[in-house]
Scaffold this active site. Sequence first.
Site, PDB file in Angstrom:
ATOM      1  N   GLY A   1       0.587  -0.975  -0.016  1.00 58.66           N
ATOM      2  CA  GLY A   1       0.143  -0.053   0.044  1.00 58.66           C
ATOM      3  C   GLY A   1       1.120   1.127  -0.068  1.00 58.66           C
ATOM      4  CB  THR A   2       4.411   1.616  -1.470  1.00 59.48           C
ATOM      5  OG1 THR A   2       4.295   0.407  -1.060  1.00 59.48           O
ATOM      6  CG2 THR A   2       5.406   2.458  -1.475  1.00 59.48           C
ATOM      7  CB  VAL A   3       2.773   7.011  -0.128  1.00 58.62           C
ATOM      8  CG1 VAL A   3       1.416   6.886   0.091  1.00 58.62           C
ATOM      9  CG2 VAL A   3       3.514   7.265   1.096  1.00 58.62           C
TER      10      VAL A   3
ATOM     11  CB  SER B   1       5.257   1.283   1.954  1.00 62.22           C
ATOM     12  OG  SER B   1       4.406  -0.117   1.871  1.00 62.22           O
TER      13      SER B   1
ATOM     14  CG  MET C   1       3.049   4.041  -5.654  1.00 65.66           C
ATOM     15  SD  MET C   1       2.299   5.259  -4.312  1.00 65.66           S
ATOM     16  CE  MET C   1       2.988   6.359  -4.952  1.00 65.66           C
TER      17      MET C   1
END
Length: 537
Positions: free
Chosen positions: A355-357, A374, A437
């Site tokens: 679910g990374t930014v 993340s 990402m």
Amino acid sequence: MVQYDAQYYPYASRRNVVYGREGMVATSQPLAAQAGLEILKKGGNAIDAAIATAAALTVVEPTSNGIGSDAFALVWVDGEMHGLNASGHAPKNISVEKLKEAGYKEMPTFGKVPVTVPGTPAGWAELSKKFGKLPLTEVMAPAIAYAEDGYPVSPTLGFHWQAAYKKFKEIFQDDIYQSWFDTFAPKGKAPQVGEMWKSPGHARTLKAIAETNAESFYKGELAKEIADYFRKHDGYLTKEDLESYQPQWVDPIKVNYRGYDVWEIPPNGQGMIAQMALNILKGYEFTEKETVDTYHKQIEAMKLAFSDGLKYITEQKEMDASVEGMLSDEYADERRELIGEHALTPEAGEPPRGGTVYLSTADGEGNMVSFIQSNYMGFGSGVVIPNTGIAMQNRGHTFSFDPDHANSLEPGKQTFHTIIPGFLSKGADPVGPFGVMGGFMQPQGHAQVVMSTVDFHLNPQAALDAPRWQWMEGKTVKVDPSFPEHIAQALQRKGHQIQRTLYHSEFGRGQIIWRDPETGVLAGGTEPRTDGDIAAW
């Protein structure tokens, strides 16, 4: 600066490139981008803006990251590249033997077991201490305001939040998960698109981190709350694990691709998978992007690189192969010889032993940051420390129970990490930060963005708009909704098992900022597959 021959991509969303001169922030949430820009206008530099944006993202995009995340950064300052590894380690009292005795046969996805020490708060403090201009209290003020006052939920965020709530309502039955619902579904449901959401717990925690330079999180009151919660639920993470944590400054690794240096963080990150693929691909000449041959060779090179990465990459001191050997031209030549006219079933090679930014920032002084953080798999472990907003990551899920595997679970060990920041330079000049990402899509996205930029001369926005593919396993390749049908069919005839998906979000969400070395003009692109935005000055 990269020369653009194609201003738009034929399958693009037709967003325009954004230009600026004094500063730029590109990320997946408009409110977070504005937070970074606010700090730039107050006199902060690109590093301050990156911290401000990252802190804001824990509030305005909790479906992908949180205060309990890990982080990595590539920082260009005064003509030099610096790397920060702010990923945490496994608890020191966990082991495969203990987990097997507790009934586990592999690392679970959720709960107390896959939780590792969060590195992000320490990463923010370390970046601020080494390169920041403004105090952390000022830099994190916009994030705290979003948490205290609330913000309206954006479309992509709302979609993923609601999907997570539906899933968690079914599978999160243990008491340890109750705080997730109290924090992220306080009204008994996920917030709707356009609905205001706020979190006093987030605000309290971010204030404590800012006022103590993250000491509270690792040695103070917040550390005690985290440790007490895990003790209450017979978890493995302890206050001693938090107290012993320190992010590491590392030497970034690079490969040269057609005159451009492609920079990544060294293992335990997976960035060198993108570099290995590019090393293989630079042995070919590509004149057109939209051809079957181009896609076929890209996919085959990525399969070979991933096979090696998944076998050998772990905490660098534990690796059974050398980074230098795996990135050598000689090894790339050896792997390239395996690529033929039809899809192969990839196997790891034998490299020399040893679910990374995501967000990009740049300022008018030439400083640039490529930053990624993340929780892993959206909201992470599902464990949220009550009244703090701290959603704990589940990075330990990538550990193996196999004692002979390079990434086997050991006390205090860092695991194979999916999140990777990227950076491009040419000679002594920075071209700029980039990233895509999305779990194991990330090195695949890096390679595709670099080739779109260097080989096919697409501008930053067009490079992100372009159709994407993702190798999954064996001969299986997913392609996004915009991928040309005639090429998908031709790849199928070459033996690739092509799966078309309706979900753009499966193919990563990227950001790019390129800088003209002569004028200092910044050019930015943002991902059409999310709520992305570029704030420029």
